[in-house]
Design an enzyme around this catalytic site. Structure first.
Site, mmCIF file in Angstrom:
data_model
loop_
_atom_site.group_PDB
_atom_site.id
_atom_site.type_symbol
_atom_site.label_atom_id
_atom_site.label_comp_id
_atom_site.label_asym_id
_atom_site.label_seq_id
_atom_site.Cartn_x
_atom_site.Cartn_y
_atom_site.Cartn_z
ATOM 1 N N LYS A 41 2.110 1.434 7.372
ATOM 2 C CA LYS A 41 2.450 0.515 8.327
ATOM 3 C C LYS A 41 3.608 1.131 9.157
ATOM 4 O O LYS A 41 4.006 1.975 8.715
ATOM 5 C CB LYS A 41 3.130 -0.864 7.820
ATOM 6 C CG LYS A 41 1.809 -1.669 7.301
ATOM 7 C CD LYS A 41 0.832 -1.865 8.149
ATOM 8 C CE LYS A 41 1.056 -2.747 9.601
ATOM 9 N NZ LYS A 41 -0.082 -2.919 10.383
ATOM 10 N N ASP A 52 -2.032 -7.540 14.764
ATOM 11 C CA ASP A 52 -1.186 -6.267 15.001
ATOM 12 C C ASP A 52 -1.329 -5.635 16.165
ATOM 13 O O ASP A 52 -0.457 -4.842 16.536
ATOM 14 C CB ASP A 52 -1.317 -5.531 13.650
ATOM 15 C CG ASP A 52 -2.816 -5.111 13.451
ATOM 16 O OD1 ASP A 52 -3.785 -5.450 14.597
ATOM 17 O OD2 ASP A 52 -3.260 -4.506 12.495
ATOM 18 N N GLU A 97 -4.846 4.056 14.253
ATOM 19 C CA GLU A 97 -5.666 3.334 14.764
ATOM 20 C C GLU A 97 -6.238 4.069 16.225
ATOM 21 O O GLU A 97 -7.141 3.318 16.910
ATOM 22 C CB GLU A 97 -4.931 2.041 15.055
ATOM 23 C CG GLU A 97 -4.041 1.895 16.176
ATOM 24 C CD GLU A 97 -2.667 2.394 15.674
ATOM 25 O OE1 GLU A 97 -1.574 2.136 16.582
ATOM 26 O OE2 GLU A 97 -2.427 2.937 14.550
ATOM 27 N N ARG A 133 0.859 -1.244 0.052
ATOM 28 C CA ARG A 133 0.056 -0.049 -0.028
ATOM 29 C C ARG A 133 0.881 1.291 0.004
ATOM 30 O O ARG A 133 1.985 1.296 0.078
ATOM 31 C CB ARG A 133 -0.873 0.024 1.400
ATOM 32 C CG ARG A 133 -2.047 -0.891 1.277
ATOM 33 C CD ARG A 133 -2.821 -1.362 2.383
ATOM 34 N NE ARG A 133 -1.860 -1.880 3.577
ATOM 35 C CZ ARG A 133 -2.223 -2.109 5.034
ATOM 36 N NH1 ARG A 133 -3.370 -1.728 5.269
ATOM 37 N NH2 ARG A 133 -1.428 -2.681 5.918
ATOM 38 N N TYR A 150 -0.168 3.965 10.857
ATOM 39 C CA TYR A 150 -0.543 3.018 11.909
ATOM 40 C C TYR A 150 0.570 2.923 12.529
ATOM 41 O O TYR A 150 1.819 2.586 12.163
ATOM 42 C CB TYR A 150 -1.104 1.872 11.146
ATOM 43 C CG TYR A 150 -2.531 1.638 10.587
ATOM 44 C CD1 TYR A 150 -3.557 1.947 11.312
ATOM 45 C CD2 TYR A 150 -2.573 1.559 9.077
ATOM 46 C CE1 TYR A 150 -4.752 2.089 10.838
ATOM 47 C CE2 TYR A 150 -3.809 1.559 8.667
ATOM 48 C CZ TYR A 150 -5.002 1.803 9.546
ATOM 49 O OH TYR A 150 -6.311 1.720 8.919
ATOM 50 N N HIS A 186 0.414 0.779 16.169
ATOM 51 C CA HIS A 186 0.185 -0.356 16.833
ATOM 52 C C HIS A 186 1.348 -0.684 17.820
ATOM 53 O O HIS A 186 1.819 -1.809 17.863
ATOM 54 C CB HIS A 186 0.130 -1.619 15.984
ATOM 55 C CG HIS A 186 -1.192 -1.272 15.067
ATOM 56 N ND1 HIS A 186 -2.437 -1.416 15.610
ATOM 57 C CD2 HIS A 186 -1.164 -1.294 13.856
ATOM 58 C CE1 HIS A 186 -3.216 -1.282 14.732
ATOM 59 N NE2 HIS A 186 -2.365 -1.414 13.340
#
Length: 370
Positions: A75, A270, A118, A15, A94, A96
């Site tokens: 990510k 994740d 998130e 992505r 993101y 995480h």
């Protein structure tokens, strides 16, 4: 503002953080966008489309990170990207962080402002930037699970929809949120028998209405979970506590009682996973077995369908990118409580309570720091 869009480097992450349409809007608003060479190629968005939209194509990730005031990714950074961190940099992606101590250390040491997709909230308290990827992962979880139930992938050899005279496969979905609802749509569409487990009885009532009684809803407790998991051909984990480590809903003992060749897809991986036997895997090496049960625990499942995923993600993230660019991070954090909720690290301070709890660290609310 100078916005940098590096190419993703996580295993098979295809992505990209900003589309050509996003570049055009940013440039029209007076900003400068640096896009690493081939950053969007795997999402079917080539360099020439970015150039036509007004981006400057940059040959190396180093230069994108070095020159940008805000880096927009998909990510969480991997270890080889930590060297790019510096004080004053805004990172919007993101993160995480709950299970990632080393990344948290790197962000805090370098004093990066880390804003996590998130944990950003909208005016209703929902998680608008997590929703689109949860929709993709929820829908993918069933088609992935169906594939891994095939004998070639180590599964029981069960066709989820069955055929006349042969019963369909049993799917057990843990969690009735975005992931669980989208998984149920696909599983029911394939003709499977679907059981969904959730703590919230009102949510179970809603899902019963949404699916017209075709979905078997079960109140969450260890007894019910054990029985549902034991009977399942496919178990999908979709439990979320925003920003925090996922609770272990399915224990090792429960997995040991599952059918040989059954499949687990832990979409919560994740955030550490909600299945006790789950550990993170990659698209290069996606599955493993425990007690004869196939586990698929890829942390970036939506990267398998990058064109759809990139468009879905950036539809949601782009208004926030534009606001951060227009106001600057500090002003945007002060003005928008939803963006403030997204801030996990700020000027060397951990600013998200659930991450602090998971990692046993101190934290401060960002409102006191801006």
């Amino acid at each position: 503002m100078i916005i940098g869009v590096p190419k993703e480097v996580k295993d098979h992450e295809s992505r990209v953080g900003v589309t050509p349409a996003g570049v055009k809007a940013l440039v029209e608003a007076g900003h400068k966008v640096l896009v690493e060479h081939n950053a969007g190629a795997l999402s079917a968005m080539p360099d020439d489309e970015y150039q036509a939209a007004g981006a400057e194509i940059v040959g190396s990730a180093h230069d994108v990170w070095r020159l940008a005031e805000m880096v927009v990714k998909v990510k969480e950074p991997v270890e080889k990207e930590y060297k790019h961190f510096r004080e004053g940099l805004v990172l919007f992606t993101y993160l995480h962080l709950a299970p990632l101590n080393d990344l948290t250390d790197a962000l805090l040491t370098s004093k990066v402002t880390g804003i996590a997709y998130e944990t950003v909230r909208d005016r209703t308290g929902a998680l608008p930037l997590l929703t689109p990827m949860s929709e993709v992962a929820g829908r993918m979880s069933v088609q992935v699970g169906a594939a891994y139930l095939e004998k070639e992938h180590g599964g029981r050899g069960v066709l989820l929809g069955g055929v006349p005279g042969v019963p369909p496969g049993n799917v057990c979905i843990i969690g009735g949120g975005i992931v669980g609802t989208n998984a149920a749509k696909i599983a029911l569409g394939m003709g499977a028998k679907v059981t969904l487990i959730d703590l919230n009885l009102n949510r179970l009532r809603e899902l019963d209405d949404i699916f017209g009684g075709r979905l078997h809803t079960v109140a969450s407790n260890s007894y019910n979970i054990e029985h549902a998991v034991r009977d399942a051909d496919l178990v999908i984990g979709g439990v979320l506590i925003p920003g925090a480590a996922a609770p272990k809903i399915v224990t090792k003992a429960m997995v040991a009682k599952m059918k040989k060749g059954a499949v687990i897809v832990d979409v919560a991986i994740d955030q550490g996973g909600c299945i006790e036997t789950a550990h993170p895997t990659t698209h290069s090496n996606p599955s493993y077995e425990v007690n004869g049960v196939v586990h698929y625990c890829v942390t970036n499942m939506p990267a398998a369908v990058p064109n759809t995923s990139t468009l879905a993600l950036t539809n949601a993230t782009f208004p926030y990118v534009l606001k951060l660019a227009r106001l600057g991070a500090n002003a945007a954090i002060s003005e928008d409580k939803g963006i403030a909720e997204g801030v996990n690290t700020f000027n060397g301070v951990l600013t998200y309570g659930a991450v602090a709890q998971a990692q046993k660290r101190d934290w401060q609310a960002v409102a006191k720091l801006v």
